[in-house]
Design an enzyme around this catalytic site. Structure first.
Site, PDB file in Angstrom:
ATOM      1  CG  PHE A 257      -1.811   1.241   1.250  1.00 39.13           C
ATOM      2  CD1 PHE A 257      -2.894   1.340   0.383  1.00 39.13           C
ATOM      3  CD2 PHE A 257      -1.548   2.302   2.105  1.00 39.13           C
ATOM      4  CE1 PHE A 257      -3.699   2.477   0.384  1.00 39.13           C
ATOM      5  CE2 PHE A 257      -2.350   3.432   2.109  1.00 39.13           C
ATOM      6  CZ  PHE A 257      -3.442   3.518   1.251  1.00 39.13           C
TER       7      PHE A 257
ATOM      8  CG  ASP B 211       5.435   3.619   1.661  1.00 43.22           C
ATOM      9  OD1 ASP B 211       5.526   4.193   2.765  1.00 43.22           O
ATOM     10  OD2 ASP B 211       4.382   3.564   1.005  1.00 43.22           O
TER      11      ASP B 211
ATOM     12  CE  LYS C 255      -0.638   5.780   7.869  1.00 44.69           C
ATOM     13  NZ  LYS C 255      -0.449   5.180   6.557  1.00 44.69           N
TER      14      LYS C 255
HETATM   15  C1  PLP Z   1      -0.716   5.484   5.141  1.00 45.02           C
HETATM   16  C2  PLP Z   1       0.255   5.030   4.128  1.00 45.02           C
HETATM   17  C3  PLP Z   1       0.406   5.721   2.912  1.00 45.02           C
HETATM   18  C4  PLP Z   1      -0.459   6.882   2.519  1.00 45.02           C
HETATM   19  O1  PLP Z   1      -0.347   7.962   3.377  1.00 45.02           O
HETATM   20  P1  PLP Z   1      -1.492   9.098   3.367  1.00 45.02           P
HETATM   21  O2  PLP Z   1      -1.005  10.096   4.361  1.00 45.02           O
HETATM   22  O3  PLP Z   1      -2.766   8.426   3.749  1.00 45.02           O
HETATM   23  O4  PLP Z   1      -1.550   9.635   2.001  1.00 45.02           O
HETATM   24  C5  PLP Z   1       1.372   5.258   2.044  1.00 45.02           C
HETATM   25  N1  PLP Z   1       2.157   4.210   2.344  1.00 45.02           N
HETATM   26  C6  PLP Z   1       2.029   3.532   3.510  1.00 45.02           C
HETATM   27  C7  PLP Z   1       2.939   2.385   3.799  1.00 45.02           C
HETATM   28  C8  PLP Z   1       1.062   3.905   4.433  1.00 45.02           C
HETATM   29  O5  PLP Z   1       0.920   3.220   5.557  1.00 45.02           O
END
Ligand code: PLP
Length: 408
Positions: A141, A226, A256
């Site tokens: 994701f 990521d 986050k």
């Molecule tokens: C939450 C998340 C995203 C997206 O972040 P947003 O602030 O919701 O756009 C991307 N990659 C990972 C691994 C995430 O947990």
């Protein structure tokens, strides 16, 4: 009779919010550490932390005072000016990592967008203009922009939004031979979460991270991590990739926990990987604004502390031991315990959505996840006593799940 009723304490689902979330009718008005309080004063133990965002807990005094102090000075100027807070936070982030340069965003998905653009522009600037492919993994994701959903490994997030974009390739999770076969002279970058979050807390081994790093080097592709969910001490090291020697990326996305609840993200890169991103090639109105930088800097000062990382490892060790016991006692409910540090996945036998409800009835907040998992993503400051409380409540939730399964 007036048409509109007086505001009541009970939350009412709104017809005016786009229906993309399945919301619970539960509204909080106050938080303190790992506790959230509803309007009628009921306390919940928060092992979800706004999906790994409130890493320092709610209402952290240092973050509150940083935000208040900045709010009384300056909120926004523009990136056409020098923003001292950006310089300070970028220095803190580059001092602590592989990176030399930073681009600030308002969200995780924008950091991913910047990472993908940075990787492609790098090759383009070197005259290698066919290198456009971004390889992502099943179950991953990366956010919700069109580029991010194309890089992500969840087909359903693409459904109805037009054709899959060219230049995005999906690889099976943790299969080095398959990855190698997909890589070549058109590969711009590989993007991967060292520990998958939404996909169900699946952790890559140190050997796998090292193998991916080597594959990228062999074909001349960049490596993007990521770490939006798994980064900033959640796994017990500042970044999850640090568990593996010699596996640092070229580009990394964070968000986050970075703002502890204030929206802020960042794309980090080495000077080399960032070299294509010249004047005019990217931008953001709000990214890196003074409010976000003040809170981000205060959060990072706390998140980089080795004591915090040691605490995470200790609490995570306790959880792991206790959850393994729970799995042994409830094999009909719990199938597997996975994840790393305080990014914990509990793969269930019974439906995960129902289990979240059972936990909520115990006044425990947990997150869902792919592959029929629930996730524990508590504040990193969760105490051992609070962890004990969480385990007790999870035990009750397991009993409720067993009872519900027997009633079917
Ligand atoms: C939450 C998340 C995203 C997206 O972040 P947003 O602030 O919701 O756009 C991307 N990659 C990972 C691994 C995430 O947990």
């Amino acid at each position: 009779m007036t048409e509109k009723t007086a505001p009541s304490a009970a939350p009412v689902p709104s017809d005016h919010i786009m229906g993309v979330y399945s919301r619970t009718p539960l509204a909080f008005e106050r938080g303190e550490g790992a506790r959230l309080f509803t309007t009628d004063g009921e306390a919940y133990l928060d092992c979800l932390a706004g999906i790994a965002v409130n890493a320092l807990g709610h209402n952290h005094p240092k973050l509150v005072s940083a935000l208040k102090a900045q709010a009384e000075k300056l909120w926004h100027v523009s990136n056409i000016f020098t923003i001292p807070g950006q310089e300070a936070l970028a220095k803190a982030l580059t001092d602590a990592t592989f990176a030399d340069v930073v681009f600030f965003t308002n969200s995780g998905t924008e950091a991913v967008e910047c990472a993908i653009k940075t990787a492609r522009k790098y090759h383009w600037a070197r005259g290698d203009r066919d290198r456009v492919d971004i390889i992502g993994f099943d179950g991953s994701f990366h956010g919700r922009t069109l580029a991010a959903v194309n890089a992500s490994g969840n087909e359903s997030y693409l459904e109805g939004f037009g054709p899959r974009m060219p230049g995005f390739i999906q690889a099976p999770f943790d299969d080095m031979a398959a990855l190698k076969a997909l890589m070549g002279p058109t590969t711009a970058a590989v993007i991967i979460e060292p520990v998958q979050g939404e996909g169900g807390a699946r952790s890559l081994s140190e050997a796998s991270l090292q193998a991916i790093r080597r594959l990228c080097d062999d074909v001349g592709a960049l490596l993007i991590y990521d770490e939006i969910q798994c980064g900033l001490s959640r796994t017990g090291k500042l970044f999850a990739y640090e568990w593996a020697a010699d596996a640092a990326p070229d580009i990394m996305c964070i968000a986050k926990a970075l703002g502890g609840g204030f929206p802020v993200g960042a794309c980090l890169a080495t000077a080399e990987a960032g070299r294509g991103m010249s004047v005019g090639s990217h931008g953001s109105t709000y990214g890196g604004n003074p409010l976000a930088m003040a809170v981000g800097l205060a959060a990072v000062e706390e998140l980089v502390k080795p004591e915090l990382q040691a605490h995470v490892r200790e609490v995570a060790g306790y959880f792991n031991q206790q959850l393994t016991g729970l799995k042994d006692r409830y094999p009909d409910v719990v199938a597997d315990i996975r994840g790393k540090g305080l990014l914990i996945g509990i793969k269930l036998v019974t439906p995960n959505r129902d289990f979240m409800q059972h936990a909520r009835e115990q006044k425990l907040l947990i997150a869902g996840g792919g592959d029929n998992c629930v996730r524990l993503l508590p504040p990193l400051t969760l105490t051992l006593d609070e962890a004990r409380e969480a385990i007790e409540r999870l035990e009750h939730a397991c009993a409720a799940a067993r009872k519900a399964a027997a009633a079917v």
